[in-house]
Design a protein around this motif. Structure first.
Motif, PDB file in Angstrom:
ATOM      1  N   MET A   1       0.868  -1.140   0.053  1.00 29.91           N
ATOM      2  CA  MET A   1      -0.060   0.066   0.026  1.00 29.91           C
ATOM      3  C   MET A   1       0.883   1.291   0.069  1.00 29.91           C
ATOM      4  N   PHE A   2       0.400   2.301  -0.862  1.00 27.48           N
ATOM      5  CA  PHE A   2       1.379   3.582  -1.019  1.00 27.48           C
ATOM      6  C   PHE A   2       0.358   4.688  -0.691  1.00 27.48           C
ATOM      7  N   PHE A   3       1.163   5.823  -0.613  1.00 26.80           N
ATOM      8  CA  PHE A   3       0.300   6.986  -0.421  1.00 26.80           C
ATOM      9  C   PHE A   3       0.998   8.317  -1.094  1.00 26.80           C
ATOM     10  N   THR A   4       0.272   9.180  -1.471  1.00 34.07           N
ATOM     11  CA  THR A   4       1.111  10.361  -2.084  1.00 34.07           C
ATOM     12  C   THR A   4      -0.154  11.327  -2.231  1.00 34.07           C
ATOM     13  N   SER A   5       0.318  12.699  -2.541  1.00 35.47           N
ATOM     14  CA  SER A   5      -0.564  13.796  -2.900  1.00 35.47           C
ATOM     15  C   SER A   5       0.121  14.680  -3.635  1.00 35.47           C
ATOM     16  N   ASP A   6      -0.674  15.765  -4.275  1.00 35.79           N
ATOM     17  CA  ASP A   6      -0.208  17.035  -4.954  1.00 35.79           C
ATOM     18  C   ASP A   6       0.832  16.802  -6.160  1.00 35.79           C
ATOM     19  N   THR A   7       0.375  15.639  -6.823  1.00 38.59           N
ATOM     20  CA  THR A   7       1.094  15.373  -8.100  1.00 38.59           C
ATOM     21  C   THR A   7       0.951  16.482  -9.078  1.00 38.59           C
ATOM     22  N   HIS A   8      -0.177  17.081  -8.912  1.00 38.28           N
ATOM     23  CA  HIS A   8      -0.527  18.230  -9.819  1.00 38.28           C
ATOM     24  C   HIS A   8      -0.111  17.881 -11.410  1.00 38.28           C
ATOM     25  N   PHE A   9      -0.383  16.972 -11.973  1.00 40.87           N
ATOM     26  CA  PHE A   9      -0.157  16.647 -13.342  1.00 40.87           C
ATOM     27  C   PHE A   9      -0.607  17.745 -14.310  1.00 40.87           C
ATOM     28  N   GLY A  10       0.270  17.941 -15.390  1.00 48.77           N
ATOM     29  CA  GLY A  10      -0.138  19.035 -16.114  1.00 48.77           C
ATOM     30  C   GLY A  10      -0.137  20.406 -15.766  1.00 48.77           C
ATOM     31  N   MET A  28       8.141  17.105 -15.683  1.00 45.82           N
ATOM     32  CA  MET A  28       7.740  16.612 -14.509  1.00 45.82           C
ATOM     33  C   MET A  28       6.806  15.515 -14.605  1.00 45.82           C
ATOM     34  N   ASP A  29       5.794  15.908 -15.725  1.00 51.38           N
ATOM     35  CA  ASP A  29       4.935  14.709 -15.582  1.00 51.38           C
ATOM     36  C   ASP A  29       5.485  13.229 -15.927  1.00 51.38           C
ATOM     37  N   LYS A  30       6.287  13.305 -16.892  1.00 51.26           N
ATOM     38  CA  LYS A  30       7.198  11.826 -17.050  1.00 51.26           C
ATOM     39  C   LYS A  30       7.799  11.348 -16.235  1.00 51.26           C
ATOM     40  N   THR A  31       8.543  12.284 -15.052  1.00 52.12           N
ATOM     41  CA  THR A  31       9.374  11.910 -14.162  1.00 52.12           C
ATOM     42  C   THR A  31       8.625  11.366 -13.131  1.00 52.12           C
ATOM     43  N   ILE A  32       7.331  11.830 -12.667  1.00 49.21           N
ATOM     44  CA  ILE A  32       6.498  11.341 -11.780  1.00 49.21           C
ATOM     45  C   ILE A  32       5.789  10.186 -12.250  1.00 49.21           C
ATOM     46  N   ILE A  33       5.387  10.057 -13.348  1.00 51.29           N
ATOM     47  CA  ILE A  33       4.929   8.838 -13.822  1.00 51.29           C
ATOM     48  C   ILE A  33       5.821   7.606 -13.699  1.00 51.29           C
ATOM     49  N   THR A  34       6.969   7.705 -14.139  1.00 47.88           N
ATOM     50  CA  THR A  34       8.321   6.930 -14.206  1.00 47.88           C
ATOM     51  C   THR A  34       8.410   6.273 -12.769  1.00 47.88           C
ATOM     52  N   ASN A  35       8.530   7.436 -11.974  1.00 46.56           N
ATOM     53  CA  ASN A  35       9.029   7.230 -10.568  1.00 46.56           C
ATOM     54  C   ASN A  35       7.811   6.315  -9.804  1.00 46.56           C
ATOM     55  N   TRP A  36       6.687   6.904 -10.094  1.00 45.20           N
ATOM     56  CA  TRP A  36       5.403   5.957  -9.486  1.00 45.20           C
ATOM     57  C   TRP A  36       5.434   4.605  -9.956  1.00 45.20           C
ATOM     58  N   ASN A 150       3.252  14.471   5.837  1.00 45.39           N
ATOM     59  CA  ASN A 150       2.756  14.687   4.862  1.00 45.39           C
ATOM     60  C   ASN A 150       3.460  13.956   3.654  1.00 45.39           C
ATOM     61  N   VAL A 151       2.368  13.204   3.025  1.00 46.40           N
ATOM     62  CA  VAL A 151       2.812  12.251   2.000  1.00 46.40           C
ATOM     63  C   VAL A 151       3.041  12.904   0.509  1.00 46.40           C
ATOM     64  N   GLY A 152       3.069  14.360   0.557  1.00 43.45           N
ATOM     65  CA  GLY A 152       2.961  15.017  -0.670  1.00 43.45           C
ATOM     66  C   GLY A 152       4.275  14.410  -1.458  1.00 43.45           C
ATOM     67  N   THR A 153       4.020  14.731  -2.889  1.00 41.25           N
ATOM     68  CA  THR A 153       5.147  13.955  -3.585  1.00 41.25           C
ATOM     69  C   THR A 153       6.333  14.807  -3.671  1.00 41.25           C
ATOM     70  N   ASP A 154       6.173  16.089  -3.345  1.00 39.52           N
ATOM     71  CA  ASP A 154       7.292  17.133  -3.176  1.00 39.52           C
ATOM     72  C   ASP A 154       8.505  16.606  -1.951  1.00 39.52           C
ATOM     73  N   CYS A 155       7.700  16.030  -1.019  1.00 40.42           N
ATOM     74  CA  CYS A 155       8.311  15.362   0.258  1.00 40.42           C
ATOM     75  C   CYS A 155       9.179  14.219   0.274  1.00 40.42           C
ATOM     76  N   HIS A 156       8.746  13.382  -1.019  1.00 42.49           N
ATOM     77  CA  HIS A 156       9.181  11.947  -1.002  1.00 42.49           C
ATOM     78  C   HIS A 156       9.720  11.832  -2.541  1.00 42.49           C
ATOM     79  N   TRP A 157      10.791  12.714  -2.923  1.00 39.29           N
ATOM     80  CA  TRP A 157      11.255  12.575  -4.267  1.00 39.29           C
ATOM     81  C   TRP A 157      10.344  11.990  -5.299  1.00 39.29           C
ATOM     82  N   PHE A 158       9.377  12.618  -5.362  1.00 40.77           N
ATOM     83  CA  PHE A 158       8.483  12.629  -6.554  1.00 40.77           C
ATOM     84  C   PHE A 158       7.998  11.193  -6.740  1.00 40.77           C
TER      85      PHE A 158
END
Length: 191
Positions: A1-10, A28-36, A150-158
């Motif tokens: 199970m995983f958690f995140t927030s505030d990806t703000h794609f696009g 930004m979008d490509k990196t977040i998708i790849t990391n995910w 805070n599980v926001g993507t900015d805090c956890h290397w996207f």
């Protein structure tokens, strides 16, 4: 199970104002998708705590069963684009590929973190005082609080953060971090 927030794609505005380390919104979008997708397996559950982004169809490019807790950006879309009709908005998002859509906070039972349930919400000010909380909204500001993480993507290397890693932070919050981590201006020694 995983958690995140505030990806703000696009959302290039968020990339710029948040000082995210990407040349443009496509990177930004490509990196977040790849990391995910390098972090999350196809059968894993991912709880996204709001502000997914402008292009909700990107959920189709992400591994896992994505559950969305509405953030302030989605709440605005419900009002502006769906006339306040949350069930119609939720149906629309689920037709795009979200597994579930929740307005407001939610108690989730995650044995790896907390037996009596963690509280999931978008904004830290909406947290539940009686539980360990997971939240987003404030991007990389204030990653740890006495009441949660805070599980926001900015805090956890996207990338999304695992329940196991959250449990590690929870242990540190409860047992290791001292008054220097959580001090307020009223606690400072002036002299």
């Amino acid at each position: 199970m995983f958690f995140t927030s505030d990806t703000h794609f696009g959302e290039d505005r968020v990339r710029i104002l948040g000082d995210r380390p990407f040349h443009d919104v496509m990177e930004m979008d490509k990196t977040i998708i790849t990391n995910w997708n390098n972090t999350v397996g196809r059968g894993d559950d991912v709880w996204h705590l709001g502000d997914f982004g402008d292009d909700m169809s990107l959920v189709q490019q992400l591994n896992g069963n994505v559950h969305l807790i509405l953030g302030n950006h989605e709440e605005t879309k419900v009002q502006n684009d769906f006339g306040g009709d949350f069930p119609r908005y939720a149906d629309y998002l689920m037709s795009l590929g979200f597994r579930s859509v929740t307005a407001g906070g939610k108690i989730l039972y995650v044995p790896e973190i907390e037996d009596n349930g963690v509280y999931l919400t978008h904004k830290p000010m909406d947290c539940d005082k009686s539980r360990f909380n997971l939240f987003g909204h404030i991007h990389r500001l204030g990653m740890v609080k006495k009441f949660g993480l805070n599980v926001g993507t900015d805090c956890h290397w996207f990338k999304p953060i695992s329940a196991e890693k959250i449990n590690f932070f929870k242990g540190s919050i409860k047992n290791v971090y001292d008054e220097n981590v959580f001090c307020d201006i009223k606690d400072l020694n002036f002299g």
